[in-house]
Design an enzyme around this catalytic site. Structure first.
Site, PDB file in Angstrom:
ATOM      1  CE  LYS A   1      -3.926  -0.336   2.040  1.00  0.00           C
ATOM      2  NZ  LYS A   1      -4.537  -0.877   3.234  1.00  0.00           N
TER       3      LYS A   1
ATOM      4  NE  ARG B   1      -6.096   4.527   4.133  1.00  0.00           N
ATOM      5  CZ  ARG B   1      -7.227   4.101   3.587  1.00  0.00           C
ATOM      6  NH1 ARG B   1      -7.314   2.886   3.126  1.00  0.00           N
ATOM      7  NH2 ARG B   1      -8.264   4.896   3.483  1.00  0.00           N
TER       8      ARG B   1
ATOM      9  N   GLY C   1      -7.979  -7.190   3.660  1.00  0.00           N
ATOM     10  CA  GLY C   1      -8.836  -7.152   4.844  1.00  0.00           C
ATOM     11  C   GLY C   1      -8.310  -7.898   6.060  1.00  0.00           C
TER      12      GLY C   1
ATOM     13  CG  MET D   1      -2.596  -7.395   8.626  1.00  0.00           C
ATOM     14  SD  MET D   1      -0.909  -7.053   8.196  1.00  0.00           S
ATOM     15  CE  MET D   1      -1.022  -6.545   6.519  1.00  0.00           C
TER      16      MET D   1
ATOM     17  NE  ARG E   1      -5.586  -4.683  -2.980  1.00  0.00           N
ATOM     18  CZ  ARG E   1      -6.199  -4.863  -1.822  1.00  0.00           C
ATOM     19  NH1 ARG E   1      -5.509  -4.811  -0.713  1.00  0.00           N
ATOM     20  NH2 ARG E   1      -7.482  -5.083  -1.754  1.00  0.00           N
TER      21      ARG E   1
ATOM     22  CG  HIS F   1     -14.024  -9.776   3.909  1.00  0.00           C
ATOM     23  ND1 HIS F   1     -14.490 -10.999   4.335  1.00  0.00           N
ATOM     24  CD2 HIS F   1     -12.703  -9.747   4.196  1.00  0.00           C
ATOM     25  CE1 HIS F   1     -13.504 -11.659   4.892  1.00  0.00           C
ATOM     26  NE2 HIS F   1     -12.408 -10.926   4.818  1.00  0.00           N
TER      27      HIS F   1
ATOM     28  CB  SER G   1       8.588 -44.031 -15.839  1.00  0.00           C
ATOM     29  OG  SER G   1       7.586 -43.165 -15.336  1.00  0.00           O
TER      30      SER G   1
ATOM     31  CB  CYS H   1       4.389 -42.154 -14.040  1.00  0.00           C
ATOM     32  SG  CYS H   1       5.122 -43.625 -13.324  1.00  0.00           S
TER      33      CYS H   1
ATOM     34  CE1 TYR I   1       6.786 -39.998 -18.990  1.00  0.00           C
ATOM     35  CE2 TYR I   1       8.693 -40.318 -20.415  1.00  0.00           C
ATOM     36  CZ  TYR I   1       7.757 -40.825 -19.521  1.00  0.00           C
ATOM     37  OH  TYR I   1       7.782 -42.136 -19.171  1.00  0.00           O
TER      38      TYR I   1
HETATM   39  C1  PEP Z   1       4.714 -44.750  -8.033  1.00  0.00           C
HETATM   40  O1  PEP Z   1       5.112 -45.549  -7.185  1.00  0.00           O
HETATM   41  O2  PEP Z   1       5.050 -43.569  -8.040  1.00  0.00           O
HETATM   42  C2  PEP Z   1       3.784 -45.193  -9.086  1.00  0.00           C
HETATM   43  C3  PEP Z   1       3.438 -44.412 -10.059  1.00  0.00           C
HETATM   44  O3  PEP Z   1       3.261 -46.440  -8.937  1.00  0.00           O
HETATM   45  P1  PEP Z   1       2.028 -46.790  -7.979  1.00  0.00           P
HETATM   46  O4  PEP Z   1       1.546 -45.520  -7.378  1.00  0.00           O
HETATM   47  O5  PEP Z   1       1.014 -47.423  -8.857  1.00  0.00           O
HETATM   48  O6  PEP Z   1       2.667 -47.718  -7.041  1.00  0.00           O
END
Ligand code: PEP
Ligand code: MG
Length: 995
Positions: free
Chosen positions: A85, A155, A164, A166, A401, A517, A874, A942, A962
């Site tokens: 502010k 303020r 809101g 403070m 702001r 608010h 993975s 994954c 990925y």
């Molecule tokens: C993991 O272990 O991260 C995985 C993807 O396999 P799950 O969760 O199926 O054991």
């Protein structure tokens, strides 16, 4: 003529200073030439040399530190020092906008306040005096001067906006004398009494700790006595009664009289503002939004000359946005109230009017605001959230702001502002916090549903929600924790309702506008909100709300639609969310920048098509075990598990194979042209079987069956003995008994019992103390090779069939739970053998990849050798986290992790936020070792962390190819992948932090 200044309160005000600090200040005075203290006291003996040194150091620091900056002087870029502010007021002053004169007390002063045990830092009030003196000169008014009183606002404002949360005190400097002077000056007693009673309430609450409710009660009491329904109907006398009762209430409830000395008021107010940094709403808000001390560590106190929006009909107060924060449309947006003070708009006490109506009410001011929004956006290159006051036809800016917007508005303004040349594409992307995209995933009411709203309010925050009406925040919090869906329903909300917001699905208020608010907080949280639903008459005592004749009791189910302000009784049909069209543009920009690809964890054709729709570049994890749970498959799966010999197991596997093949084929069709990573069976086999308890119960009931039949055969006779009335039931008993007896005669009960006992035996055999560390994944695949053979066969046959249909199929076979190369060496030749057989049988060439999950610590350590066989890795960070911490992923989150988080042993839940220092370190090792062996090794993730922005940034930094996440998180992951690159380019990349 100014009245002589009242005696200074500052350091003579001994009550505020601990003797030690007075001593300390004097001690320093002996050393520091440029001594700014004027303290009369004695120097006692100081305890130790070390202590003396420390105290001297601290006091010297405080003494030389500058705590105040006028709006002309302050660096508008330094939010950390001046708060958002304060910085905004400085910038607006310096770029030529009309801001009432004033100055900022820095956040450092607030830090010193806490560091010195919640005491006003030595020297601060002296400096404040000097700046007040300058303010008096600039305004030509005197602080405490009844002839021409200077009134100020005090303020709060920290580096990050916490709307809101403070405190703020307005109209400071009023007392009975200056109020009299104001009446003489303005000729408007009613106005002065109104301003005075507002000051008494704010000051009483924030400065002296009186309860708000007491003031509200007095106010309502006088309104009732006067027969007034609106505040504006109260006469000058009525307001004078209120102010006197307020003073009595302050004295009674706090044990302290209201201080008439403006300097005492100022000191108390500054302290009140400082304290509000550690107030519950502010602390809760920071915790919820993860505002850490490096982002904002204290509040500034901004002292600003008062301007009045409540001096008549050429005055107004308003709040607005330079663009619509709900839709992003490039229009001036907001609310105003004629003849009112700022808090009326924000607190939702009166329902304000939309800013576009200002065009007719005050056309010149409207034009000025239009011009000003351009100036502000050009300067800040960001949509601004502004507060202003119109005093006697002059527009004063009180705040600017960066606006908090919902994801729709952020998305549209990002694309629009880039087109308008205000920001670059990278800046446009960085405006979209990846997790914000989740807001697009909100459900909405089916527009074709034939439903009539019960009432219509103001569309304050978009999205639809259904839940039980709850009228207070504490109850909402409690029920929310119990898993109930709640609609927090209030007349208006206040900062101390914040915990109720966290628990609620949506917020409904009967008062207030789009900038009340409730609206601002709900929008920030991405929760639906309908505000200003004036048809809703809420009675907290009765715990009910009425809309006309309809009574809604606490606990009744309602639905609200924050997108159009509708409010319904009960549940209504909802639609899944759609992504806005501007998002596609942003996503294109994001994909161009990102280096990581985003794949999906998808086990069904439906999930695969959702993933593709959201832009997945492949499937990174297809968990095949989820395909065995359908009603017609489970018995086959169980038979395969129960089989006593490999031959028998294979015969059941052969029955399952066509089903798996059909699943894979459908997924291949959906993902035409994109890789599909299919993981061979992972969980322990007993997960597909009933539990031992269940089976024990069933077998014991079956064993009792023979005795039960005997008893049933005798039942008709027994029933007749008991009484003639019961005789009517005999035929039905005989019918049941006959059927069951036949069942027994054929020995069918015995067969069922044998089957169950067999199953019980197998379940006992398969039962493990630690199934997650037992015979699962590749270990199970090696123990029962027919299962993996069947799955591999199904994958290649599905691929062959897809190829025949000209589908570009790219299967990747992934082995779970691998810890040594030998396991891969065991599986891989079987894969290749089946591959060649299927190619030959179908006369096609199937390209595929063979790889492994890396989810065991040893696999990370031995990644270099695994890569000899694996063409891709993975990371299964769910199991890897479990193994690295030795925390059971089934138990930790419900048992000890919350305690660990509370006491600070772990900052985060590692199953949610990737532990970069531990699990991440292992990942990094695996990446580098794996690529030493196979430089083109493709690596993804994954585990659940694959959809979490911070983890995605980490995956980018360690060079993954990925990330794979659930289909609904794909847009979030794509945005996070782009952010990772931009932050790296800008040198803002986070370093790995954890406890
Ligand atoms: C993991 O272990 O991260 C995985 C993807 O396999 P799950 O969760 O199926 O054991
Ligand atoms: Mg796993």
């Amino acid at each position: 003529m100014m009245r002589p200044r009242p005696a200074r309160v500052r350091l003579d005000h001994n009550a505020f200073f601990h003797l030690k600090f007075v001593k300390m200040a004097l001690y320093v005075a002996l050393y520091v030439k440029k001594n700014t203290y004027r303290v009369k006291s004695e120097i006692g003996s100081l305890e130790t040399t070390k202590e003396k040194g420390e105290m001297a150091k601290q006091a010297q620091k405080a003494a030389t530190k500058r705590c105040c900056y006028t709006f002309e002087e302050g660096d508008g870029a330094n939010k950390k020092l001046l708060g958002g502010k304060g910085a905004g007021l400085c910038t607006m002053t310096q770029i030529g906008l009309l801001v009432p004169p004033g100055f900022c007390i820095t956040t450092e002063a607030n830090l010193d306040y806490f560091a010195q045990g919640s005491r006003i830092p030595v020297g601060l009030m002296d400096e404040v005096h000097d700046y007040m003196e300058a303010l008096e000169k600039k305004t030509g008014k005197g602080f405490g001067d009844p002839k021409n009183p200077l009134l100020v606002s005090v303020r709060s404002g920290s580096a990050l906006s916490m709307p809101g949360m403070m405190d703020t005190i307005l109209n400071l400097g009023l007392n009975d004398e200056t109020a009299q002077g104001m009446v003489a000056l303005t000729g408007d007693e009613r106005f002065v009494n109104d301003v005075y009673r507002r000051f008494l309430q704010l000051f009483g609450k924030i400065g002296l700790g009186a309860q708000d409710a007491g003031f509200d009660e007095i106010f309502e009491e006088v309104k009732k006595e006067q027969g007034a329904t609106l505040d504006t109907e109260l006469s000058a006398e009525a307001l004078s009664t209120i102010r006197e009762r307020f003073k009595e209430y302050i004295q009674k409830s706090t044990g302290r009289p209201f201080p008439h000395d403006p300097w005492a008021q100022l000191l108390i107010a500054i302290e009140g503002i400082f304290k509000s940094w550690m107030g519950k709403p502010a602390v809760d808000y920071r915790r919820q939004f993860n505002i850490t001390p490096d982002l904002a560590n204290a509040t500034a106190a901004n002292i600003c000359t008062m301007v009045f929006g409540n001096m008549g009909n050429d005055c107004a107060t308003g709040v607005g946005f330079t663009r619509d924060p709900g839709t992003g449309e490039n229009v001036l947006y907001g609310d105003y109230l004629i003849n009112a003070q700022g808090e009326d708009v924000v607190a939702g006490i009166r329902t304000p009017r939309p800013l576009k109506e200002l065009r007719t009410d005050m056309p010149a001011i409207h034009r000025e605001l239009e011009k000003l929004r351009g100036i502000l956006e050009k300067h800040y290159r960001e949509v601004q959230d502004i507060e202003f006051t119109i005093e006697r036809g002059r527009l004063y800016m009180l705040q600017t702001r960066n606006a908090k917007m919902n994801a729709w508005a952020l998305c549209k303004t990002s694309v629009d502002m880039e087109k308008e040349g205000l920001i670059t594409k990278e800046e446009a992307l960085l405006r979209m916090e990846p997790d914000m995209l989740e807001q697009f995933l909100h459900r909405r009411i089916d527009p074709h549903a034939k439903i009539e709203p019960l009432a219509v309010g103001i569309s304050a925050s978009p999205g639809a929600a259904t839940g039980k009406v709850v009228f207070d925040a504490d109850r909402a919090e409690r029920l929310g924790k119990e898993g109930e869906k709640i609609i927090l329903t209030r007349i208006e909300t206040r900062p101390d309702d914040i915990h109720g917001f966290f628990a609620a699905q949506g917020i409904l208020t009967s008062r207030g506008g789009k900038t009340s608010h409730a609206a601002v907080v709900a929008r920030g949280m991405g929760k639906p909100c309908v505000s200003g639903d004036e048809g809703l008459d809420i009675n907290y005592d009765l715990k009910e709300a009425r809309v006309g004749k309809v009574v809604i009791k606490e606990g009744d189910i309602v639905t609200l639609d924050g997108t159009n302000g509708n409010f319904f009784l009960g549940t209504v049909p909802m639609l899944d969310p759609e992504l806005p069209k501007d998002l596609a543009i942003l996503m294109q920009w994001a994909d161009k920048v990102a280096k990581l690809e985003v794949w999906a964890n998808a086990d069904t054709p439906d999930m695969a098509s959702k993933a593709r729709h959201h832009g997945a570049k492949g499937i990174g994890l297809c968990r095949t075990e989820r395909m065995f749970n359908a009603a017609e498959r489970l018995p086959l799966m169980r038979s395969m598990i129960l089989a006593e010999s490999p031959e028998e197991r294979k015969s059941w596997a052969d029955k399952l194979m066509p089903m798996q093949r059909a699943d894979f084929l459908e997924i291949f069709r959906t993902m035409d042209g994109l890789p599909v990573t299919i993981r061979l069976l992972d969980p322990p086999l007993h997960e597909f079987l009933p539990s031992i308890e269940e089976l024990l119960n069933e077998t014991s009931r079956l064993r009792e069956f023979s005795q039960m039949i005997n008893a049933l055969e005798q039942l008709p006779g027994t029933v007749t003995l008991l009484g003639p009335d019961l005789y009517q039931h005999v035929p039905s008993i005989e019918a049941v008994t006959r059927e069951l007896s036949e069942f027994k005669a054929k020995g069918l009960d015995q067969k069922i019992l044998n089957d169950k006992e067999h199953m019980l035996h197998r379940v006992r055999v398969l039962c493990e103390y630690n199934p997650m560390l037992g015979n699962r994944g590749v270990r199970c695949g090696i123990s029962f090779p027919e299962i993996y053979d069947m799955q591999i066969q199904a994958i290649f046959e599905a691929a062959a069939l897809a190829l025949r249909d000209k589908i570009d199929v790219r299967p990747e076979i992934m082995v779970p739970n691998v810890c040594t190369l030998q396991e891969l060496i065991w599986v891989q030749p079987r894969v290749e053998k089946i591959h060649l057989e299927v190619e030959k049988h179908y006369n096609v060439k199937i390209k595929y990849k063979f790889g492994t999950m890396v989810e065991i610590a040893r696999a990370c350590v031995r990644a270099g050798t695994l890569a000899q066989t694996a063409e891709f890795f993975s990371f299964g960070t769910n199991d890897l986290t479990q193994g690295t911490f030795s925390f059971s992923r089934e138990d930790a989150e419900n048992k000890f992790l919350p305690i660990y988080n509370t006491v600070g042993i772990l900052k985060d839940n590692p199953f949610e936020i990737l532990d970069e220092l531990g699990v991440g370190w292992l990942m990094q090792l695996a990446v580098s070792e794996g690529r030493k062996t196979r430089p083109d090794l493709k690596i993804g993730i994954c585990g659940e962390h694959g959809g979490q922005p911070q983890a995605i940034e980490f995956c980018h930094r360690i060079g993954l190819n990925y990330v794979s996440c659930s289909p609904m998180r794909i847009p979030i992951a794509r945005m996070a992948a782009a952010h990772a690159v931009i932050k790296e380019r800008r040198g803002h990349a986070a370093s790995s932090k954890s406890l």
